[in-house]
Design an enzyme around this catalytic site. Sequence first.
Site, short mmCIF file in Angstrom:
data_model
loop_
_atom_site.label_atom_id
_atom_site.label_comp_id
_atom_site.label_asym_id
_atom_site.label_seq_id
_atom_site.Cartn_x
_atom_site.Cartn_y
_atom_site.Cartn_z
N ARG A 30 7.70 -5.11 -5.41
CA ARG A 30 7.64 -4.06 -6.43
C ARG A 30 7.93 -4.57 -7.84
NH1 ARG A 30 4.60 -0.41 -3.85
NH2 ARG A 30 5.63 0.50 -2.02
N PHE B 45 -5.12 4.30 -1.62
CA PHE B 45 -3.95 4.96 -2.24
C PHE B 45 -4.19 6.45 -2.06
CE2 PHE B 45 -1.91 5.99 -6.60
CZ PHE B 45 -0.61 5.81 -6.15
N LYS C 285 0.80 -7.99 -3.89
CA LYS C 285 0.35 -7.40 -2.63
C LYS C 285 -0.27 -8.45 -1.70
CE LYS C 285 0.74 -2.80 -3.23
NZ LYS C 285 1.27 -1.83 -2.26
N THR D 89 0.10 3.88 1.62
CA THR D 89 1.35 4.39 2.17
C THR D 89 1.21 5.83 2.63
OG1 THR D 89 2.60 2.95 0.71
CG2 THR D 89 3.79 4.78 1.69
N ASP E 163 1.69 -3.02 4.62
CA ASP E 163 1.24 -3.70 3.40
C ASP E 163 2.49 -4.07 2.59
OD1 ASP E 163 -0.46 -4.65 1.39
OD2 ASP E 163 -0.39 -2.74 0.33
N GLN F 60 4.90 -6.38 -8.88
CA GLN F 60 3.80 -5.43 -9.02
C GLN F 60 3.85 -4.72 -10.37
OE1 GLN F 60 3.72 -2.50 -5.91
NE2 GLN F 60 1.88 -1.49 -6.66
N ARG G 104 6.02 7.73 -14.54
CA ARG G 104 5.60 8.52 -15.70
C ARG G 104 6.37 9.83 -15.75
NH1 ARG G 104 1.17 6.39 -13.29
NH2 ARG G 104 0.79 8.29 -12.09
#
Length: 395
Positions: free
Chosen positions: A221, A112, A237, A328, A217, A224, A126
């Site tokens: 969503r 990540f 995933k 990503t 990948d 997830q 957030r």
Amino acid sequence: MTWLDLGEDSPYGTANLPYGVFSRGDGSPRVGVRIGERVLDLTAVLDDSVFAEPSLNAFLAQGRARWSAVRARITALLTEEEHRARVEPALFPVSEVTMHLPVLIGDYVDFFANEFHAGNVGMMLRPGADPLPPNWKHLPLGYVGRAGTVMISGTPVARPHGQRRVTGAAAPEFGPCVHLDFEAEVGFVIGSGSRPGRPVGVGEFADHVFGVCLVNDWSARDLQAWDATPLGPSLSKAFATSVSPWVVPLDALEHARVEPPARDPEPLPYLADTEKWGLDITLEVRLNGHVVSNPPFATMYWTPAQMLAQLTANGAAVRTGDLYASGTVSGPLPAQRGCLLELSWGGHEPISLPGGAPRAFLEDRDEVVITATAPGAAGTRVGFGEVSGRILPAR
């Protein structure tokens, strides 16, 4: 110059020479190298039985000195006229062969490591808070994936099932994924393994990593959002990860090496850069034939060398055939975002395909194709092939 007629703009010249595993008709899979629009059968031209294997693993295990020697030999075979009569019969059109998974995958880890992607996702999840987790700029974060779901480019991807949380409902529901996504990534293939208990330093990256491929990948969503807390991605995933059939050797990417972005704060000593391993790779993502993004790998905050150092920092060993991916790839511009979650901003701002068809997330029968190029020697471009997949309805 090669004695083959490749055309001036071929991204598969002698400056590249990517490896793959191919078969012809009912023949057994074997190792080949791409040159232009043809595949060179290494079993036929090199005296080493490892190239008759159905994966690159046996060759990769021979180590960097052997990788360099074979690359030099292949270059000679394709550039010196005296070898032409023997080599030409071992060249086959790419369009007439079947490509297979290039390596037998051992472990698979996905990182990540792109600040733009991590920041965009953080702003969506957030709002009003720091978009990055407090540890993000101190170490490359990653999760252990399911190696058995890594598949060769072109393999259809069935829409997965799983649990998701429905707003206002007292309990989650089980069913097909609704928010299916792609992730444009770059993968790194381990050639030489390491010993348990001995971390691999940043400066040892090129001794262990053989080459680079493209990765998609696939991500569910909506699943997830429910299954990733508190231990990270699981079934959302681990249903499909597509890889390109060609592995570009690190030796072909010397001219693509660039300085990574400035780091603040400075990484701890075991992650300190001792070599320049940022890579100037430009990706292109097409959805149903339409370009939707051009993510730049040069923007990666953490380099692949730092990812490998983190992967082994606790003494965990890597083995021949292990694969790790960047996560990503995204850039600072909206047109450089490497997944639909970012491109449609969580589904609230769908993109438009030709004809006005909107896409917030992938629909059944959609096809995603990811390609990439990088600078090569003498002003050439190095091609990575493509990683593609078409979405099938849930089964």
